[in-house]
Design an enzyme around this catalytic site. Structure first.
Site, PDB file in Angstrom:
ATOM      1  N   HIS A  18       0.846  -1.205   0.000  1.00  0.00           N
ATOM      2  CA  HIS A  18       0.000   0.000   0.000  1.00  0.00           C
ATOM      3  C   HIS A  18       0.875   1.245   0.000  1.00  0.00           C
ATOM      4  O   HIS A  18       2.111   1.152  -0.084  1.00  0.00           O
ATOM      5  CB  HIS A  18      -1.018  -0.039   1.150  1.00  0.00           C
ATOM      6  N   HIS A  21       4.041   1.549   2.223  1.00  0.00           N
ATOM      7  CA  HIS A  21       5.225   0.830   1.751  1.00  0.00           C
ATOM      8  C   HIS A  21       5.867   1.598   0.596  1.00  0.00           C
ATOM      9  O   HIS A  21       7.093   1.712   0.519  1.00  0.00           O
ATOM     10  CB  HIS A  21       4.851  -0.574   1.245  1.00  0.00           C
ATOM     11  N   CYS A 126       1.583 -10.488  21.933  1.00  0.00           N
ATOM     12  CA  CYS A 126       0.631 -10.008  20.921  1.00  0.00           C
ATOM     13  C   CYS A 126       0.841 -10.851  19.666  1.00  0.00           C
ATOM     14  O   CYS A 126       1.933 -10.833  19.083  1.00  0.00           O
ATOM     15  CB  CYS A 126       0.845  -8.531  20.607  1.00  0.00           C
ATOM     16  N   CYS A 143      -2.003  -3.611  23.016  1.00  0.00           N
ATOM     17  CA  CYS A 143      -0.889  -3.469  22.086  1.00  0.00           C
ATOM     18  C   CYS A 143      -1.023  -2.119  21.363  1.00  0.00           C
ATOM     19  O   CYS A 143      -2.087  -1.812  20.831  1.00  0.00           O
ATOM     20  CB  CYS A 143      -0.926  -4.612  21.065  1.00  0.00           C
ATOM     21  N   HIS A 146      -1.889  -2.807  17.535  1.00  0.00           N
ATOM     22  CA  HIS A 146      -3.091  -3.541  17.124  1.00  0.00           C
ATOM     23  C   HIS A 146      -4.326  -3.207  17.952  1.00  0.00           C
ATOM     24  O   HIS A 146      -5.437  -3.578  17.582  1.00  0.00           O
ATOM     25  CB  HIS A 146      -2.822  -5.050  17.149  1.00  0.00           C
ATOM     26  N   LYS A 295      -3.635   5.441  11.371  1.00  0.00           N
ATOM     27  CA  LYS A 295      -2.541   4.982  10.518  1.00  0.00           C
ATOM     28  C   LYS A 295      -3.093   4.167   9.344  1.00  0.00           C
ATOM     29  O   LYS A 295      -3.961   3.320   9.537  1.00  0.00           O
ATOM     30  CB  LYS A 295      -1.607   4.090  11.357  1.00  0.00           C
ATOM     31  N   LYS A 298      -2.833  -2.317   6.785  1.00  0.00           N
ATOM     32  CA  LYS A 298      -3.593  -3.446   6.254  1.00  0.00           C
ATOM     33  C   LYS A 298      -4.570  -3.986   7.290  1.00  0.00           C
ATOM     34  O   LYS A 298      -5.645  -4.442   6.946  1.00  0.00           O
ATOM     35  CB  LYS A 298      -2.659  -4.532   5.718  1.00  0.00           C
TER      36      LYS A 298
HETATM   37  O1  ME8 Z   1       7.316  -4.321   9.808  1.00  0.00           O
HETATM   38  N1  ME8 Z   1       2.875   5.097   6.837  1.00  0.00           N
HETATM   39  O2  ME8 Z   1       6.851  -5.183   7.714  1.00  0.00           O
HETATM   40  P1  ME8 Z   1       5.531  -4.363   7.306  1.00  0.00           P
HETATM   41  C1  ME8 Z   1       4.178   5.057   6.514  1.00  0.00           C
HETATM   42  N2  ME8 Z   1       8.530  -7.143   8.075  1.00  0.00           N
HETATM   43  N3  ME8 Z   1       4.873   3.923   6.307  1.00  0.00           N
HETATM   44  C2  ME8 Z   1       4.218   2.768   6.437  1.00  0.00           C
HETATM   45  C3  ME8 Z   1       2.849   2.728   6.780  1.00  0.00           C
HETATM   46  C4  ME8 Z   1       2.170   3.973   6.978  1.00  0.00           C
HETATM   47  N4  ME8 Z   1       0.869   4.061   7.273  1.00  0.00           N
HETATM   48  N5  ME8 Z   1       2.474   1.444   6.830  1.00  0.00           N
HETATM   49  C5  ME8 Z   1       3.577   0.696   6.517  1.00  0.00           C
HETATM   50  C6  ME8 Z   1       7.523  -5.116   8.882  1.00  0.00           C
HETATM   51  N6  ME8 Z   1       4.621   1.483   6.283  1.00  0.00           N
HETATM   52  C7  ME8 Z   1       8.699  -6.074   8.976  1.00  0.00           C
HETATM   53  C8  ME8 Z   1       9.975  -5.326   8.699  1.00  0.00           C
HETATM   54  S1  ME8 Z   1      12.640  -5.208   8.401  1.00  0.00           S
HETATM   55  C9  ME8 Z   1      13.928  -6.151   8.830  1.00  0.00           C
HETATM   56  C10 ME8 Z   1      11.232  -6.152   8.811  1.00  0.00           C
HETATM   57  C11 ME8 Z   1       5.975   1.050   5.888  1.00  0.00           C
HETATM   58  O3  ME8 Z   1       5.036  -4.988   6.049  1.00  0.00           O
HETATM   59  C12 ME8 Z   1       7.026   1.567   6.860  1.00  0.00           C
HETATM   60  O4  ME8 Z   1       8.272   1.515   6.254  1.00  0.00           O
HETATM   61  O5  ME8 Z   1       4.601  -4.260   8.456  1.00  0.00           O
HETATM   62  C13 ME8 Z   1       6.939   0.528   7.961  1.00  0.00           C
HETATM   63  O6  ME8 Z   1       8.068   0.560   8.827  1.00  0.00           O
HETATM   64  C14 ME8 Z   1       6.874  -0.730   7.129  1.00  0.00           C
HETATM   65  O7  ME8 Z   1       6.055  -0.354   5.989  1.00  0.00           O
HETATM   66  C15 ME8 Z   1       6.276  -1.907   7.851  1.00  0.00           C
HETATM   67  O8  ME8 Z   1       6.101  -2.934   6.920  1.00  0.00           O
END
Ligand code: ME8
Length: 514
Positions: A18, A21, A126, A143, A146, A295, A298
């Site tokens: 989304h 990311h 969690c 949490c 969540h 925020k 997903k």
């Molecule tokens: O945390 N605003 O993966 P994830 C800004 N797999 N950035 C956002 C966002 C938002 N609303 N939502 C997501 C993980 N992001 C782990 C990471 S790294 C070794 C492992 C972005 O799929 C932002 O970069 O939940 C956030 O830190 C990341 O997606 C979380 O992605």
């Protein structure tokens, strides 16, 4: 030559990408492109995080296996990169066999050193975050990510002695002011570290979870997904003895949002320290894209599809909007009105109109032929001081990841050029044959200004940058961009060549039709 390694988080493959990311990946891409303009040798990594309970649950919902599900979603994260004009050097998946080997070897090193122990533990867990929490981390007993009440679980597990390294980490952060940027996140982490750090549970019993990397020292357990995931940053460079690892480690700056500051700012440096690997250079932490105060995520389901937005507004407009609208480090709100307003005012009005006005006037008054700044023309007409000021402010802001400020500095030059047109009235100069030289110089200065702007917007809007460069009759270097050193000297527009009539750079978005 300076080397710089940039990474994005590796994203969970439990849902498709989304806008959040897309933001992190574009920010890291912009930073990488800027470093290239400074002449650095860069390596830019992104990828997907594929183990753990979240993925098992998502796969079960679709009646498929975790691996098949991970393959499908990981492909979506890979496919989106060219659509967003992101130029990564590598895409890592934590299910890659090479990664699994590196995780096992790091675990063995730390285990052999005596920093991993086995213990029985009762704690609050969690399932959404897949981690144990400390009471003090909860908000109203829930949490913070969540909003659910964690469950109490009791298990025997392996623990990583993070507490042993707490004083070292505090000292490292205190003596490296750039380690965590912006400052508010450094302060936040240091204040968290004032309380005793608990050891980290780094295993999950196979009775509960099998989708993970088996511990090298106990067949009955898999590795905690965060311990597995963080290691990706060194696997991708060919740790321990790959040429890339030698070249780019420890120059890494990891781009993350504030949700994952603790794993990156606490677990990861301590893991590296315990494994005897140099500590990475730093973390660049940004805020959240929110939708109506919540925020974008997903789990809430309020997500914007970056492919759809790009399809409607164009990739450069989308990249510009993301970089210009969010103050790096703070939260920003996403609404369609904000993106449309940015496109219409900054891109269609300010930059787009400037581009077509300058080229149209050059076409109208000189049949498109670029006049030189003739010796007899008024030297006070130079735009060079404005361009120099923009370049200095832009370079400083970019180096600090203040993308919004860097773009604002370029737009100051755009606005100075628009004012310059109004002040010098080329249409009046054109009526006076005695002032043809001044008219030639005014247009020359404006074309130079456009060259400058085109060079500086390349990290954020690579397509628009090359469109302007081509329309100015210039050739792009083979690597596709101009370095800062190549942009800087004023007066490079070739005189005597003929430029075509301009095409529209950014059409206005009709609010009714959007
Ligand atoms: O945390 N605003 O993966 P994830 C800004 N797999 N950035 C956002 C966002 C938002 N609303 N939502 C997501 C993980 N992001 C782990 C990471 S790294 C070794 C492992 C972005 O799929 C932002 O970069 O939940 C956030 O830190 C990341 O997606 C979380 O992605």
């Amino acid at each position: 030559m300076t080397c710089q390694y940039y990474t994005t988080p590796i994203y969970y493959v439990n849902a498709k990408p989304h806008l959040g990311h897309a933001y992190t990946s574009i920010a890291a891409d912009v930073a990488t492109r800027f470093k290239k303009m400074e002449g650095a040798d860069t390596f830019f990594l992104t990828g997907t995080d594929e183990h753990g309970d979240k993925i098992v649950q998502a796969a079960e919902k679709e009646n498929t296996t975790p691996k098949a599900y991970a393959d499908k979603i990981s492909k979506l994260f890979q496919d989106i990169l060219p659509l967003l004009n992101i130029e990564n050097n590598h895409f890592i998946r934590t299910t890659d066999p090479g990664h699994i080997e590196v995780v096992k070897s790091v675990l063995s090193t730390i285990y052999d050193k005596g920093d991993i122990y086995f213990s029985s533990y009762e704690g609050i867990y969690c399932f959404g975050c897949e981690r144990f929490y400390q009471e003090r981390e909860l908000v109203d007993g829930k949490c913070p990510d969540h909003g659910t009440v964690p469950e109490t679980i009791k298990e025997s597990n392996y623990f990583f002695k993070m507490s042993k390294y707490q004083d070292w980490l505090i000292e490292h952060i205190e003596t490296h002011p750039d380690f965590i940027r912006p400052e508010q996140y450094r302060t936040e982490l240091l204040s968290f570290l004032k309380a005793p750090l608990e050891d980290l549970c780094i295993s999950r019993p196979k009775t509960r979870l099998t989708w993970g990397i088996t511990l090298p020292f106990d067949e009955d357990y898999v590795t905690y997904v965060w311990f597995d995931a963080l290691v990706n940053y060194i696997t991708a460079l060919g740790y321990p003895d790959g040429e890339r690892f030698k070249k780019f480690w420890p120059t890494a700056r990891h781009f993350v949002a504030k949700d994952i500051i603790k794993p990156h700012g606490i677990y990861w440096p301590i893991m590296l320290k315990a494994a005897g690997i140099d500590i990475y250079n730093g973390l660049n932490v940004h805020g959240f894209w929110n939708v109506q105060g919540a925020k974008m995520s997903k789990s809430i389901g309020n997500v914007t599809d970056p492919v759809e937005v790009t399809g409607r507004f164009g990739v450069d407009a989308f990249r510009y909007f993301l970089m210009r609208e969010m103050v790096f480090g703070l939260d920003a709100n996403f609404t369609e009105d904000v993106i449309v307003a940015r496109i219409n005012s900054d891109l269609a009005n300010d930059l787009g109109n400037l581009f077509s006005r300058v080229l149209s006037m050059n076409y109208k008054y000189f049949k498109g032929r670029i006049q030189g700044p003739a010796a007899g023309s008024n030297k006070d007409l130079s735009l060079e001081p404005d361009a120099d000021a923009a370049l200095a402010a832009y370079t400083k802001a970019m180096a600090e990841c203040r993308f919004h400020k860097a773009l604002a500095s370029v737009w100051e030059l755009v606005s100075a050029m628009n004012k310059y047109i109004v002040a010098n009235e080329p249409w009046t100069l054109a009526k006076d044959p005695a002032r043809t030289d001044d008219l030639g110089r005014v247009l020359y200065e404006l074309l130079e200004g456009l060259r400058f702007v085109a060079g500086l917007i390349w990290p954020v809007m690579p397509d628009t940058s090359s469109k302007i460069i081509t329309a100015l009759g210039l050739e792009l270097p083979e690597k596709g961009f101009f370095t800062l050193d190549a942009i800087r000297p004023w007066g490079q527009m070739p005189c005597g060549i003929t430029l075509a009539k301009p095409r529209i750079l950014f059409p206005r978005v009709d609010v009714e039709k959007k």
